[in-house]
Scaffold this motif. Structure first.
Motif, PDB file in Angstrom:
ATOM      1  N   LYS A  93       0.842  -1.210   0.093  1.00 44.26           N
ATOM      2  CA  LYS A  93       0.115  -0.089  -0.067  1.00 44.26           C
ATOM      3  C   LYS A  93       0.813   1.152   0.116  1.00 44.26           C
ATOM      4  O   LYS A  93       0.622   2.251  -0.541  1.00 44.26           O
ATOM      5  CB  LYS A  93      -0.868   0.153   1.279  1.00 44.26           C
ATOM      6  CG  LYS A  93      -2.170  -0.824   1.342  1.00 44.26           C
ATOM      7  CD  LYS A  93      -3.103  -0.822   2.207  1.00 44.26           C
ATOM      8  CE  LYS A  93      -4.241  -1.555   2.161  1.00 44.26           C
ATOM      9  NZ  LYS A  93      -5.216  -1.323   3.186  1.00 44.26           N
ATOM     10  N   LYS A  96       2.409   1.780  -3.595  1.00 41.39           N
ATOM     11  CA  LYS A  96       1.367   2.247  -4.263  1.00 41.39           C
ATOM     12  C   LYS A  96       1.247   3.814  -4.111  1.00 41.39           C
ATOM     13  O   LYS A  96       0.909   4.566  -5.037  1.00 41.39           O
ATOM     14  CB  LYS A  96      -0.121   1.426  -4.042  1.00 41.39           C
ATOM     15  CG  LYS A  96      -1.059   1.926  -5.160  1.00 41.39           C
ATOM     16  CD  LYS A  96      -2.290   0.887  -4.919  1.00 41.39           C
ATOM     17  CE  LYS A  96      -3.486   1.322  -5.659  1.00 41.39           C
ATOM     18  NZ  LYS A  96      -4.752   0.501  -5.707  1.00 41.39           N
ATOM     19  N   MET A  97       0.972   4.200  -2.875  1.00 41.89           N
ATOM     20  CA  MET A  97       0.781   5.651  -2.581  1.00 41.89           C
ATOM     21  C   MET A  97       1.787   6.311  -2.991  1.00 41.89           C
ATOM     22  O   MET A  97       1.713   7.474  -3.492  1.00 41.89           O
ATOM     23  CB  MET A  97       0.589   5.474  -0.815  1.00 41.89           C
ATOM     24  CG  MET A  97      -0.584   5.229  -0.504  1.00 41.89           C
ATOM     25  SD  MET A  97      -0.749   5.304   1.480  1.00 41.89           S
ATOM     26  CE  MET A  97      -0.759   7.042   1.544  1.00 41.89           C
ATOM     27  N   GLU A 100       1.647   6.796  -6.708  1.00 43.67           N
ATOM     28  CA  GLU A 100       0.592   7.758  -7.070  1.00 43.67           C
ATOM     29  C   GLU A 100       1.073   9.097  -6.898  1.00 43.67           C
ATOM     30  O   GLU A 100       0.728  10.018  -7.565  1.00 43.67           O
ATOM     31  CB  GLU A 100      -0.706   7.648  -6.094  1.00 43.67           C
ATOM     32  CG  GLU A 100      -1.413   6.527  -6.628  1.00 43.67           C
ATOM     33  CD  GLU A 100      -2.634   5.846  -5.763  1.00 43.67           C
ATOM     34  OE1 GLU A 100      -2.859   6.605  -4.713  1.00 43.67           O
ATOM     35  OE2 GLU A 100      -3.145   4.842  -6.080  1.00 43.67           O
TER      36      GLU A 100
END
Length: 151
Positions: A93, A96-97, A100
């Motif tokens: 996670k 992924k952050m 982004e």
């Protein structure tokens, strides 16, 4: 043929019997229901958590006997695996952050580059004034970023 008064008393007896029978039935069902309901379950532990866990462990030992140590080893391994998987998910996670956030930064830099390369000769006064202010803000943020990167 029945007398008119006796018919009225018959209705009264029927109604009274219905009402009293319903009340008695309700009472009996209530008593049956309360006698079969489970007793109030005490909270899992009163006092210290360690004492509760120790009591639970003793109960398990009594229940499973010599196989308790093997079960505990299995449970411990399972818990460790669960923790590792949880950490892996959290790491994924976070990655992924970060990706982004990097995409957002790249889009912002692309917009800034477009603004920096604009041709200002064909702009009217308001647009040019806006461009000058934005241009100076971009230069200031880039110089601040480069000074932080150097440190």
């Amino acid at each position: 043929m029945a007398l008119p008064g006796s018919r009225r008393w018959a209705y009264v007896r029927i109604m009274a019997g219905t009402i009293l029978g319903g009340g008695l039935g309700f009472y009996v069902m209530h008593r049956i229901e309360t006698s079969y309901k489970a007793r109030r379950i005490p909270p899992p532990y009163r006092g210290s958590k360690k004492k509760y866990k120790a009591m639970e462990r003793l109960k398990k030992q009594e229940e499973y006997g010599p196989h308790m140590d093997a079960m505990e080893a299995h449970n411990t391994a399972f818990e460790e695996l669960r923790l590792v998987l949880g950490e892996t998910r959290l790491r994924q996670k976070a990655d992924k952050m970060k990706s982004e956030a990097n995409k957002e930064i790249m889009c912002k830099r692309l917009e800034e580059n477009r603004l920096m390369m604009m041709d200002t000769r064909e702009m009217d006064e308001k647009a040019r004034a806006f461009w000058v202010i934005t241009h100076s803000d971009i230069l200031a943020s880039r110089s601040a970023r480069s000074s932080v990167d150097c440190m």
